[in-house]
Design a protein around this motif. Structure first.
Motif, mmCIF file in Angstrom:
data_model
loop_
_atom_site.group_PDB
_atom_site.id
_atom_site.type_symbol
_atom_site.label_atom_id
_atom_site.label_comp_id
_atom_site.label_asym_id
_atom_site.label_seq_id
_atom_site.Cartn_x
_atom_site.Cartn_y
_atom_site.Cartn_z
ATOM 1 N N PRO A 51 0.812 -1.223 0.000
ATOM 2 C CA PRO A 51 0.000 0.000 0.000
ATOM 3 C C PRO A 51 0.843 1.270 0.000
ATOM 4 O O PRO A 51 0.359 2.337 -0.323
ATOM 5 C CB PRO A 51 -0.809 -0.130 1.296
ATOM 6 C CG PRO A 51 0.013 -1.020 2.172
ATOM 7 C CD PRO A 51 0.698 -1.972 1.243
ATOM 8 N N SER A 52 2.119 1.151 0.371
ATOM 9 C CA SER A 52 3.027 2.292 0.396
ATOM 10 C C SER A 52 4.427 1.783 0.090
ATOM 11 O O SER A 52 4.746 0.626 0.348
ATOM 12 C CB SER A 52 3.001 2.972 1.770
ATOM 13 O OG SER A 52 4.095 3.854 1.913
ATOM 14 N N PHE A 53 5.275 2.643 -0.482
ATOM 15 C CA PHE A 53 6.625 2.203 -0.854
ATOM 16 C C PHE A 53 7.456 1.826 0.369
ATOM 17 O O PHE A 53 8.464 1.137 0.251
ATOM 18 C CB PHE A 53 7.337 3.287 -1.668
ATOM 19 C CG PHE A 53 7.774 4.491 -0.870
ATOM 20 C CD1 PHE A 53 9.055 4.557 -0.345
ATOM 21 C CD2 PHE A 53 6.911 5.543 -0.637
ATOM 22 C CE1 PHE A 53 9.474 5.657 0.382
ATOM 23 C CE2 PHE A 53 7.319 6.645 0.090
ATOM 24 C CZ PHE A 53 8.602 6.708 0.613
ATOM 25 N N LYS A 54 7.066 2.243 1.570
ATOM 26 C CA LYS A 54 7.808 1.929 2.777
ATOM 27 C C LYS A 54 7.349 0.626 3.433
ATOM 28 O O LYS A 54 7.971 0.152 4.366
ATOM 29 C CB LYS A 54 7.680 3.071 3.797
ATOM 30 C CG LYS A 54 8.384 4.354 3.385
ATOM 31 C CD LYS A 54 8.287 5.397 4.473
ATOM 32 C CE LYS A 54 9.024 6.669 4.078
ATOM 33 N NZ LYS A 54 8.940 7.693 5.152
ATOM 34 N N LEU A 55 6.258 0.041 2.947
ATOM 35 C CA LEU A 55 5.686 -1.147 3.565
ATOM 36 C C LEU A 55 5.928 -2.389 2.714
ATOM 37 O O LEU A 55 6.266 -2.309 1.539
ATOM 38 C CB LEU A 55 4.182 -0.962 3.778
ATOM 39 C CG LEU A 55 3.775 0.194 4.704
ATOM 40 C CD1 LEU A 55 2.265 0.288 4.782
ATOM 41 C CD2 LEU A 55 4.374 0.021 6.084
ATOM 42 N N ILE A 152 -5.938 -4.464 13.652
ATOM 43 C CA ILE A 152 -4.701 -5.157 13.275
ATOM 44 C C ILE A 152 -3.769 -4.210 12.527
ATOM 45 O O ILE A 152 -2.553 -4.184 12.756
ATOM 46 C CB ILE A 152 -5.021 -6.400 12.420
ATOM 47 C CG1 ILE A 152 -5.770 -7.440 13.259
ATOM 48 C CG2 ILE A 152 -3.741 -7.011 11.849
ATOM 49 C CD1 ILE A 152 -6.282 -8.624 12.463
ATOM 50 N N ALA A 153 -4.341 -3.392 11.624
ATOM 51 C CA ALA A 153 -3.530 -2.435 10.869
ATOM 52 C C ALA A 153 -2.901 -1.400 11.793
ATOM 53 O O ALA A 153 -1.743 -1.006 11.616
ATOM 54 C CB ALA A 153 -4.386 -1.749 9.811
ATOM 55 N N ILE A 154 -3.634 -0.960 12.810
ATOM 56 C CA ILE A 154 -3.109 0.031 13.753
ATOM 57 C C ILE A 154 -1.996 -0.592 14.599
ATOM 58 O O ILE A 154 -1.013 0.074 14.935
ATOM 59 C CB ILE A 154 -4.248 0.590 14.624
ATOM 60 C CG1 ILE A 154 -5.164 1.452 13.739
ATOM 61 C CG2 ILE A 154 -3.711 1.408 15.798
ATOM 62 C CD1 ILE A 154 -6.486 1.785 14.355
ATOM 63 N N ARG A 155 -2.105 -1.870 14.945
ATOM 64 C CA ARG A 155 -1.007 -2.558 15.638
ATOM 65 C C ARG A 155 0.236 -2.568 14.754
ATOM 66 O O ARG A 155 1.356 -2.412 15.236
ATOM 67 C CB ARG A 155 -1.406 -3.991 15.980
ATOM 68 C CG ARG A 155 -2.454 -4.118 17.065
ATOM 69 C CD ARG A 155 -2.551 -5.554 17.538
ATOM 70 N NE ARG A 155 -3.654 -5.720 18.458
ATOM 71 C CZ ARG A 155 -4.777 -6.395 18.190
ATOM 72 N NH1 ARG A 155 -4.911 -6.982 17.015
ATOM 73 N NH2 ARG A 155 -5.733 -6.492 19.079
ATOM 74 N N ARG A 156 0.040 -2.772 13.457
ATOM 75 C CA ARG A 156 1.181 -2.767 12.547
ATOM 76 C C ARG A 156 1.834 -1.385 12.517
ATOM 77 O O ARG A 156 3.070 -1.271 12.499
ATOM 78 C CB ARG A 156 0.725 -3.167 11.141
ATOM 79 C CG ARG A 156 1.876 -3.337 10.171
ATOM 80 C CD ARG A 156 1.385 -3.577 8.763
ATOM 81 N NE ARG A 156 2.508 -3.829 7.867
ATOM 82 C CZ ARG A 156 2.414 -3.854 6.542
ATOM 83 N NH1 ARG A 156 1.257 -3.657 5.956
ATOM 84 N NH2 ARG A 156 3.475 -4.078 5.802
ATOM 85 N N PHE A 157 1.019 -0.332 12.506
ATOM 86 C CA PHE A 157 1.526 1.039 12.572
ATOM 87 C C PHE A 157 2.362 1.229 13.838
ATOM 88 O O PHE A 157 3.446 1.819 13.802
ATOM 89 C CB PHE A 157 0.344 2.012 12.559
ATOM 90 C CG PHE A 157 0.690 3.435 12.924
ATOM 91 C CD1 PHE A 157 1.408 4.233 12.049
ATOM 92 C CD2 PHE A 157 0.298 3.963 14.146
ATOM 93 C CE1 PHE A 157 1.731 5.546 12.389
ATOM 94 C CE2 PHE A 157 0.612 5.264 14.493
ATOM 95 C CZ PHE A 157 1.326 6.059 13.613
ATOM 96 N N LEU A 202 -7.677 6.475 8.656
ATOM 97 C CA LEU A 202 -6.579 6.830 7.754
ATOM 98 C C LEU A 202 -5.359 5.959 8.015
ATOM 99 O O LEU A 202 -4.728 5.448 7.076
ATOM 100 C CB LEU A 202 -6.223 8.309 7.942
ATOM 101 C CG LEU A 202 -5.045 8.815 7.100
ATOM 102 C CD1 LEU A 202 -5.335 8.667 5.616
ATOM 103 C CD2 LEU A 202 -4.742 10.272 7.440
ATOM 104 N N ILE A 203 -4.997 5.771 9.297
ATOM 105 C CA ILE A 203 -3.862 4.899 9.648
ATOM 106 C C ILE A 203 -4.131 3.478 9.165
ATOM 107 O O ILE A 203 -3.247 2.823 8.600
ATOM 108 C CB ILE A 203 -3.624 4.927 11.162
ATOM 109 C CG1 ILE A 203 -3.206 6.344 11.606
ATOM 110 C CG2 ILE A 203 -2.544 3.914 11.555
ATOM 111 C CD1 ILE A 203 -3.110 6.505 13.106
ATOM 112 N N ALA A 204 -5.359 2.998 9.399
ATOM 113 C CA ALA A 204 -5.714 1.635 8.999
ATOM 114 C C ALA A 204 -5.663 1.479 7.482
ATOM 115 O O ALA A 204 -5.263 0.421 6.969
ATOM 116 C CB ALA A 204 -7.108 1.278 9.524
ATOM 117 N N TYR A 205 -6.026 2.520 6.751
ATOM 118 C CA TYR A 205 -5.995 2.460 5.287
ATOM 119 C C TYR A 205 -4.566 2.319 4.779
ATOM 120 O O TYR A 205 -4.272 1.555 3.860
ATOM 121 C CB TYR A 205 -6.635 3.714 4.710
ATOM 122 C CG TYR A 205 -6.528 3.815 3.195
ATOM 123 C CD1 TYR A 205 -7.343 3.063 2.366
ATOM 124 C CD2 TYR A 205 -5.572 4.673 2.622
ATOM 125 C CE1 TYR A 205 -7.227 3.145 0.991
ATOM 126 C CE2 TYR A 205 -5.461 4.763 1.241
ATOM 127 C CZ TYR A 205 -6.284 3.999 0.426
ATOM 128 O OH TYR A 205 -6.174 4.069 -0.943
#
Length: 208
Positions: A51-55, A152-157, A202-205
């Motif tokens: 979803p992003s070049f850093k991920l 889960i996405a926010i935990r990854r953040f 937004l963070i989860a996205y």
């Protein structure tokens, strides 16, 4: 594509697969078509772009090919030590272990279980905290499910971004000190829910 699960945290709901192309793919528990995944399970999956070049790129539609309770030992009895073998071994270590941000060594973290349950993991070489496993109180209060895709996405953040630098780690500690009370206020006051949910969405996205 085929690959092996190299890292999975059941309580956190996410992990990584090392694909046959030696690329690590992020996944969460909702991408899986079988229960009880564990390290070194051989799986098939559909690769998706990051979803992003850093991920990391992501894995979807994950199916079990061969279950295993053992870790990868591909190089345990290598008959001949060559430069190519050494380079392949280094690549293997980097993709199947994690790197401590303090001592720089690649390792499998030790899990710490205090009296109140799963809390954190540490580097076995220097003792630095590698990852916190405390629940996401505010996110869970908003999404009403500790294993919701957004939570889960926010935990990854938290684990991949905030925990990678000093100020981020301080924010994590502050969060876990005050978030239980904040979560109670969110459940009482709908306006807080309306204010915080778009930010978390937004963070989860980005990290989902």
């Amino acid at each position: 594509m085929h690959g092996n699960i190299v890292f999975f945290l059941k309580n956190e709901g996410y992990g990584f697969i090392l694909g046959a192309n030696k690329i690590r793919y992020y996944f969460n528990i909702h991408n899986m078509n079988y229960s009880s995944p564990k390290e070194n399970d051989e799986v098939s999956f559909t690769p998706q772009p990051a979803p992003s070049f850093k991920l990391s790129p992501t894995a979807d539609n994950i199916n079990l090919i061969k279950a295993s309770s053992k870790h990868l030992h591909k190089f345990k009895n290598t008959p001949a030590y060559t430069k190519a073998t050494a380079e392949e071994y280094v690549d293997f270590i980097k993709n199947t272990k994690v790197q401590c941000t303090k001592c720089g060594r690649y390792m499998i973290p030790y899990i710490i279980y205090p009296n109140d349950g799963l809390k954190r993991s540490i580097c076995p070489f220097c003792g630095k905290t590698y990852k916190y496993f405390s629940p996401c109180f505010i996110a869970t209060a908003i999404y009403k499910d500790p294993l919701a895709n957004e939570v889960i996405a926010i935990r990854r953040f938290r684990d991949e971004f905030l925990s990678s630098f000093f100020i981020g780690r301080m924010l994590i500690k502050i969060y876990y000190r005050y978030s239980p009370n904040c979560a109670k206020q969110i459940n009482k006051h709908k306006i807080l829910h309306l204010i915080l949910k778009p930010i978390l969405n937004l963070i989860a996205y980005i990290y989902g």
